[in-house]
Design an enzyme around this catalytic site. Structure first.
Site, PDB file in Angstrom:
ATOM      1  N   CYS A  42     -11.883  -3.125   4.197  1.00 38.94           N
ATOM      2  CA  CYS A  42     -10.790  -2.202   3.936  1.00 38.94           C
ATOM      3  C   CYS A  42      -9.783  -2.605   2.658  1.00 38.94           C
ATOM      4  O   CYS A  42      -9.569  -3.936   2.564  1.00 38.94           O
ATOM      5  CB  CYS A  42      -9.821  -1.936   5.258  1.00 38.94           C
ATOM      6  SG  CYS A  42      -8.834  -0.653   4.854  1.00 38.94           S
ATOM      7  N   ARG A  46      -3.495  -6.499   4.470  1.00 39.04           N
ATOM      8  CA  ARG A  46      -3.546  -7.691   5.399  1.00 39.04           C
ATOM      9  C   ARG A  46      -4.745  -8.266   5.909  1.00 39.04           C
ATOM     10  O   ARG A  46      -4.971  -8.976   6.727  1.00 39.04           O
ATOM     11  CB  ARG A  46      -2.748  -7.047   6.730  1.00 39.04           C
ATOM     12  CG  ARG A  46      -1.517  -6.464   6.571  1.00 39.04           C
ATOM     13  CD  ARG A  46      -0.965  -5.561   7.666  1.00 39.04           C
ATOM     14  NE  ARG A  46      -1.791  -4.452   7.803  1.00 39.04           N
ATOM     15  CZ  ARG A  46      -1.580  -3.454   8.632  1.00 39.04           C
ATOM     16  NH1 ARG A  46      -0.699  -3.494   9.682  1.00 39.04           N
ATOM     17  NH2 ARG A  46      -2.433  -2.400   8.705  1.00 39.04           N
ATOM     18  N   HIS A  98     -11.086  -3.041  10.625  1.00 39.28           N
ATOM     19  CA  HIS A  98     -10.030  -3.773  11.278  1.00 39.28           C
ATOM     20  C   HIS A  98      -9.454  -2.685  12.154  1.00 39.28           C
ATOM     21  O   HIS A  98      -9.319  -1.519  11.735  1.00 39.28           O
ATOM     22  CB  HIS A  98      -8.782  -4.298  10.090  1.00 39.28           C
ATOM     23  CG  HIS A  98      -8.369  -3.377   9.344  1.00 39.28           C
ATOM     24  ND1 HIS A  98      -6.966  -3.071   9.679  1.00 39.28           N
ATOM     25  CD2 HIS A  98      -8.671  -2.461   8.452  1.00 39.28           C
ATOM     26  CE1 HIS A  98      -6.698  -2.006   8.980  1.00 39.28           C
ATOM     27  NE2 HIS A  98      -7.451  -1.777   8.106  1.00 39.28           N
TER      28      HIS A  98
HETATM   29 CO    CO Z   1      -7.929  -0.038   6.735  1.00 45.59          CO
END
Ligand code: CO
Length: 200
Positions: A42, A46, A98
């Protein structure tokens, strides 16, 4: 106009630190890259591929997009896969989602998000394929996290069904596709145990 001068400062410090630890580092990198892994993850800031795998520049080839999708007609992602498999000869392709993914969450709400709704429609398809399982889960966060996992599993299948992988396996190239989910709360990767090393 605000500037990004601080980024150039950071960059100089970083390059100096790396060169201090290994004077030959940039020379080696500039001559060739031979990563064993392709990471499809993604875009979320983070979830940085190299850092969470504990890997240096040169060790992992990376493609990222919103909600780590492998769309059959996305030339960008398909080209990355082809280059990684045919030229770099990576041994592993890791699709990593995630928990708490904003893209996955947005696909579940009824709001309009503009252009990106077209991209997220593919995750709505995943939702529809697994409607029975999804309907059993009523907690909102748990529903998002379940769909994060189901989405990764679906994208692993999509990687396996690309012409690049089918051709690679046909010629007996050793390459395995994996599905993982990253937990933002503790930094730990979970293996979804859907690894495939031949046609699915
Ligand atoms: Co994402």
């Amino acid at each position: 106009m605000t500037t990004i001068k601080h980024l150039f400062d950071n960059n100089k410090q970083w390059a100096a630190k790396v060169a201090e630890q290994d004077p030959e580092f940039f020379k080696g990198l500039s001559e060739q890259q031979s990563p064993k892994y392709l990471w499809i993850g993604c875009s979320d800031s983070r979830v940085p591929a190299n850092e969470l795998l504990g890997m240096q520049p040169g060790e992992v080839f990376v493609h990222r997009n919103i909600a780590n999708q492998v769309i059959h007609t996305d030339l960008n992602c398909l080209s990355v896969i082809q280059y990684a498999v045919d030229v770099l000869k990576v041994q592993h392709i890791i699709v990593c989602g995630h928990y708490g993914c904003g893209g996955v969450a947005a696909s579940l709400d009824d709001n309009s998000h503009g252009l990106i709704d077209n991209w997220l429609r593919h995750i709505e398809d995943v939702h529809r394929y697994h409607k029975e399982k999804m309907d059993k889960e009523t907690d909102e966060k748990a529903r998002i996290n379940l769909l994060c996992e189901l989405n990764v599993i679906e994208q692993v299948a999509n990687v396996c069904n690309t012409t690049t992988l089918l051709n690679a396996w046909e010629r007996k190239q050793d390459i395995t596709v994996h599905g993982l989910v990253y937990n933002l709360h503790d930094g730990i990767l979970k293996d979804l145990n859907v690894s495939a090393s031949n046609k699915v």
